[in-house]
Design a protein around this motif. Structure first.
Motif, PDB file in Angstrom:
ATOM      1  N   THR A   1       0.805  -1.223   0.000  1.00  0.00           N
ATOM      2  CA  THR A   1       0.000   0.000   0.000  1.00  0.00           C
ATOM      3  C   THR A   1       0.838   1.273   0.000  1.00  0.00           C
ATOM      4  OG1 THR A   1      -0.207  -0.019   2.407  1.00  0.00           O
ATOM      5  CG2 THR A   1      -1.935  -1.150   1.125  1.00  0.00           C
ATOM      6  N   SER A   2       2.088   1.185   0.412  1.00  0.00           N
ATOM      7  CA  SER A   2       2.999   2.329   0.402  1.00  0.00           C
ATOM      8  C   SER A   2       4.399   1.797   0.168  1.00  0.00           C
ATOM      9  CB  SER A   2       2.996   3.086   1.737  1.00  0.00           C
ATOM     10  OG  SER A   2       1.714   3.526   2.081  1.00  0.00           O
ATOM     11  N   ALA A   3       5.208   2.615  -0.467  1.00  0.00           N
ATOM     12  CA  ALA A   3       6.600   2.227  -0.704  1.00  0.00           C
ATOM     13  C   ALA A   3       7.465   3.476  -0.717  1.00  0.00           C
ATOM     14  CB  ALA A   3       6.729   1.479  -2.027  1.00  0.00           C
ATOM     15  N   TRP A   4       8.598   3.367  -0.072  1.00  0.00           N
ATOM     16  CA  TRP A   4       9.533   4.488   0.007  1.00  0.00           C
ATOM     17  C   TRP A   4      10.934   4.015  -0.355  1.00  0.00           C
ATOM     18  CZ3 TRP A   4       6.138   3.066   3.900  1.00  0.00           C
ATOM     19  CH2 TRP A   4       5.110   3.961   4.201  1.00  0.00           C
ATOM     20  N   THR A   5      11.712   4.865  -0.998  1.00  0.00           N
ATOM     21  CA  THR A   5      13.149   4.629  -1.111  1.00  0.00           C
ATOM     22  C   THR A   5      13.762   5.229   0.146  1.00  0.00           C
ATOM     23  OG1 THR A   5      13.512   6.673  -2.344  1.00  0.00           O
ATOM     24  CG2 THR A   5      13.164   4.666  -3.625  1.00  0.00           C
ATOM     25  N   MET A   6      14.811   4.585   0.643  1.00  0.00           N
ATOM     26  CA  MET A   6      15.330   4.952   1.955  1.00  0.00           C
ATOM     27  C   MET A   6      16.828   5.216   1.917  1.00  0.00           C
ATOM     28  SD  MET A   6      12.554   4.533   3.737  1.00  0.00           S
ATOM     29  CE  MET A   6      13.123   4.582   5.415  1.00  0.00           C
ATOM     30  N   THR A   7      17.276   6.019   2.877  1.00  0.00           N
ATOM     31  CA  THR A   7      18.697   6.083   3.176  1.00  0.00           C
ATOM     32  C   THR A   7      18.966   4.995   4.210  1.00  0.00           C
ATOM     33  OG1 THR A   7      18.389   7.663   4.975  1.00  0.00           O
ATOM     34  CG2 THR A   7      18.784   8.578   2.769  1.00  0.00           C
ATOM     35  N   GLY A   8      20.224   4.702   4.439  1.00  0.00           N
ATOM     36  CA  GLY A   8      20.551   3.690   5.437  1.00  0.00           C
ATOM     37  C   GLY A   8      20.742   2.332   4.799  1.00  0.00           C
ATOM     38  N   GLU A   9      20.580   1.292   5.598  1.00  0.00           N
ATOM     39  CA  GLU A   9      20.895  -0.063   5.141  1.00  0.00           C
ATOM     40  C   GLU A   9      19.924  -0.577   4.084  1.00  0.00           C
ATOM     41  OE1 GLU A   9      21.440  -4.494   7.009  1.00  0.00           O
ATOM     42  OE2 GLU A   9      21.712  -2.765   8.334  1.00  0.00           O
ATOM     43  N   ALA A  10      18.633  -0.382   4.291  1.00  0.00           N
ATOM     44  CA  ALA A  10      17.632  -0.873   3.332  1.00  0.00           C
ATOM     45  C   ALA A  10      17.477   0.130   2.191  1.00  0.00           C
ATOM     46  CB  ALA A  10      16.298  -1.095   4.020  1.00  0.00           C
ATOM     47  N   ASP A  11      17.178  -0.401   1.007  1.00  0.00           N
ATOM     48  CA  ASP A  11      16.940   0.460  -0.150  1.00  0.00           C
ATOM     49  C   ASP A  11      15.491   0.917  -0.235  1.00  0.00           C
ATOM     50  OD1 ASP A  11      19.603   0.331  -1.450  1.00  0.00           O
ATOM     51  OD2 ASP A  11      19.131  -1.817  -1.495  1.00  0.00           O
ATOM     52  N   TYR A  12      14.568   0.053   0.199  1.00  0.00           N
ATOM     53  CA  TYR A  12      13.135   0.349   0.129  1.00  0.00           C
ATOM     54  C   TYR A  12      12.469  -0.081   1.422  1.00  0.00           C
ATOM     55  CZ  TYR A  12      13.960   0.693  -4.883  1.00  0.00           C
ATOM     56  OH  TYR A  12      14.441   1.047  -6.110  1.00  0.00           O
ATOM     57  N   LEU A  13      11.405   0.620   1.766  1.00  0.00           N
ATOM     58  CA  LEU A  13      10.534   0.219   2.862  1.00  0.00           C
ATOM     59  C   LEU A  13       9.133   0.108   2.290  1.00  0.00           C
ATOM     60  CD1 LEU A  13      10.078  -0.366   5.887  1.00  0.00           C
ATOM     61  CD2 LEU A  13       9.634   2.085   6.173  1.00  0.00           C
ATOM     62  N   LEU A  14       8.520  -1.058   2.461  1.00  0.00           N
ATOM     63  CA  LEU A  14       7.186  -1.316   1.938  1.00  0.00           C
ATOM     64  C   LEU A  14       6.219  -1.517   3.094  1.00  0.00           C
ATOM     65  CD1 LEU A  14       8.132  -4.078  -0.680  1.00  0.00           C
ATOM     66  CD2 LEU A  14       8.198  -1.575  -0.970  1.00  0.00           C
ATOM     67  N   ARG A  15       5.058  -0.911   2.982  1.00  0.00           N
ATOM     68  CA  ARG A  15       3.983  -1.178   3.934  1.00  0.00           C
ATOM     69  C   ARG A  15       3.030  -2.136   3.241  1.00  0.00           C
ATOM     70  NH1 ARG A  15       0.152   3.394   6.604  1.00  0.00           N
ATOM     71  NH2 ARG A  15      -0.307   2.264   8.520  1.00  0.00           N
ATOM     72  N   VAL A  16       2.717  -3.229   3.902  1.00  0.00           N
ATOM     73  CA  VAL A  16       1.885  -4.256   3.271  1.00  0.00           C
ATOM     74  C   VAL A  16       0.722  -4.639   4.177  1.00  0.00           C
ATOM     75  CG1 VAL A  16       3.863  -5.164   1.976  1.00  0.00           C
ATOM     76  CG2 VAL A  16       3.231  -6.230   4.141  1.00  0.00           C
ATOM     77  N   TYR A  17      -0.374  -5.043   3.551  1.00  0.00           N
ATOM     78  CA  TYR A  17      -1.527  -5.618   4.234  1.00  0.00           C
ATOM     79  C   TYR A  17      -1.827  -6.947   3.555  1.00  0.00           C
ATOM     80  CZ  TYR A  17      -2.619  -1.203   6.561  1.00  0.00           C
ATOM     81  OH  TYR A  17      -2.574  -0.078   7.343  1.00  0.00           O
ATOM     82  N   CYS A  18      -1.920  -8.012   4.350  1.00  0.00           N
ATOM     83  CA  CYS A  18      -2.186  -9.353   3.814  1.00  0.00           C
ATOM     84  C   CYS A  18      -3.302 -10.025   4.615  1.00  0.00           C
ATOM     85  CB  CYS A  18      -0.926 -10.215   3.892  1.00  0.00           C
ATOM     86  SG  CYS A  18       0.438  -9.613   2.866  1.00  0.00           S
ATOM     87  N   ARG A  19      -3.924 -11.016   3.984  1.00  0.00           N
ATOM     88  CA  ARG A  19      -4.987 -11.780   4.651  1.00  0.00           C
ATOM     89  C   ARG A  19      -4.473 -12.471   5.905  1.00  0.00           C
ATOM     90  NH1 ARG A  19      -4.831 -13.918  -0.048  1.00  0.00           N
ATOM     91  NH2 ARG A  19      -4.255 -15.930   0.767  1.00  0.00           N
ATOM     92  N   ASP A  20      -3.302 -13.077   5.777  1.00  0.00           N
ATOM     93  CA  ASP A  20      -2.773 -13.888   6.860  1.00  0.00           C
ATOM     94  C   ASP A  20      -1.266 -14.035   6.673  1.00  0.00           C
ATOM     95  OD1 ASP A  20      -2.537 -15.772   4.747  1.00  0.00           O
ATOM     96  OD2 ASP A  20      -4.431 -16.720   5.309  1.00  0.00           O
ATOM     97  N   LEU A  21      -0.632 -14.774   7.571  1.00  0.00           N
ATOM     98  CA  LEU A  21       0.826 -14.959   7.488  1.00  0.00           C
ATOM     99  C   LEU A  21       1.228 -15.726   6.239  1.00  0.00           C
ATOM    100  CD1 LEU A  21       1.710 -15.677  11.219  1.00  0.00           C
ATOM    101  CD2 LEU A  21       2.155 -13.599   9.899  1.00  0.00           C
ATOM    102  N   GLU A  22       0.392 -16.640   5.811  1.00  0.00           N
ATOM    103  CA  GLU A  22       0.692 -17.392   4.592  1.00  0.00           C
ATOM    104  C   GLU A  22       0.764 -16.448   3.384  1.00  0.00           C
ATOM    105  OE1 GLU A  22      -1.153 -20.930   1.808  1.00  0.00           O
ATOM    106  OE2 GLU A  22      -1.828 -20.759   3.889  1.00  0.00           O
ATOM    107  N   ALA A  23      -0.146 -15.499   3.308  1.00  0.00           N
ATOM    108  CA  ALA A  23      -0.135 -14.545   2.201  1.00  0.00           C
ATOM    109  C   ALA A  23       1.097 -13.645   2.276  1.00  0.00           C
ATOM    110  CB  ALA A  23      -1.406 -13.714   2.200  1.00  0.00           C
TER     111      ALA A  23
END
Length: 151
Positions: free
Chosen positions: A94-116
């Motif tokens: 639902t959201s995605a950002w390019t980042m400074t620091g160790e990670a290149d991207y940060l994604l916000r996600v919503y899923c039905r369950d842990l399997e998804a």
């Protein structure tokens, strides 16, 4: 340039985007036509980018909210563009950002369950040729909803 009436109008609309020109006028001590014209100007100038409904993720069956940090193995423009295209095709991101620091991207996600969530991480993100690794954090409780921007 925004004046104090504009900032009050923006604050009011962030709390309730359904306010009519009449209601805005009453809040701002303006006539409905003046309030409506100000709203139209702020829309035309791009201060107001659109209106959307806030939905309840749990009621929609989206029981897992998480943040996924993505680390690329290669950082060329082609890899970045390819990853951005992948992100744009996935409704659960639902959201995605390019980042400074160790990670290149940060994604916000919503899923039905842990399997998804597992499927998204292992079958979608990690299979992208530019992705080297991911780290995920599952939200246990959200203390504060996405708040209006300070005006």
């Amino acid at each position: 340039m925004l004046d104090s009436t504009d900032t009050r109008l923006l604050a009011a609309l962030q709390k309730n985007a359904h306010l009519t020109a009449q209601e805005l006028g009453e809040l701002l001590n303006l006539s409905p036509s003046q309030a409506g014209r100000r709203r139209q100007r702020l829309e035309a100038e791009g201060y107001i980018q659109g209106y959307a409904a806030r939905l309840d993720a749990a009621k929609l069956g989206l029981a897992v909210q998480g943040f996924v940090q993505v680390h690329l193995g290669s950082h060329g423009p082609e890899q970045s563009a390819s990853f951005a295209r992948l992100v744009s095709t996935r409704a659960e991101i639902t959201s995605a950002w390019t980042m400074t620091g160790e990670a290149d991207y940060l994604l916000r996600v919503y899923c039905r369950d842990l399997e998804a969530l597992n499927t998204l991480i292992h079958d979608v993100l990690l299979t992208h040729p530019a992705v080297a690794r991911v780290q995920s954090q599952i939200v246990m409780a959200q203390l504060k909803r996405d708040a209006p921007l300070p005006t």
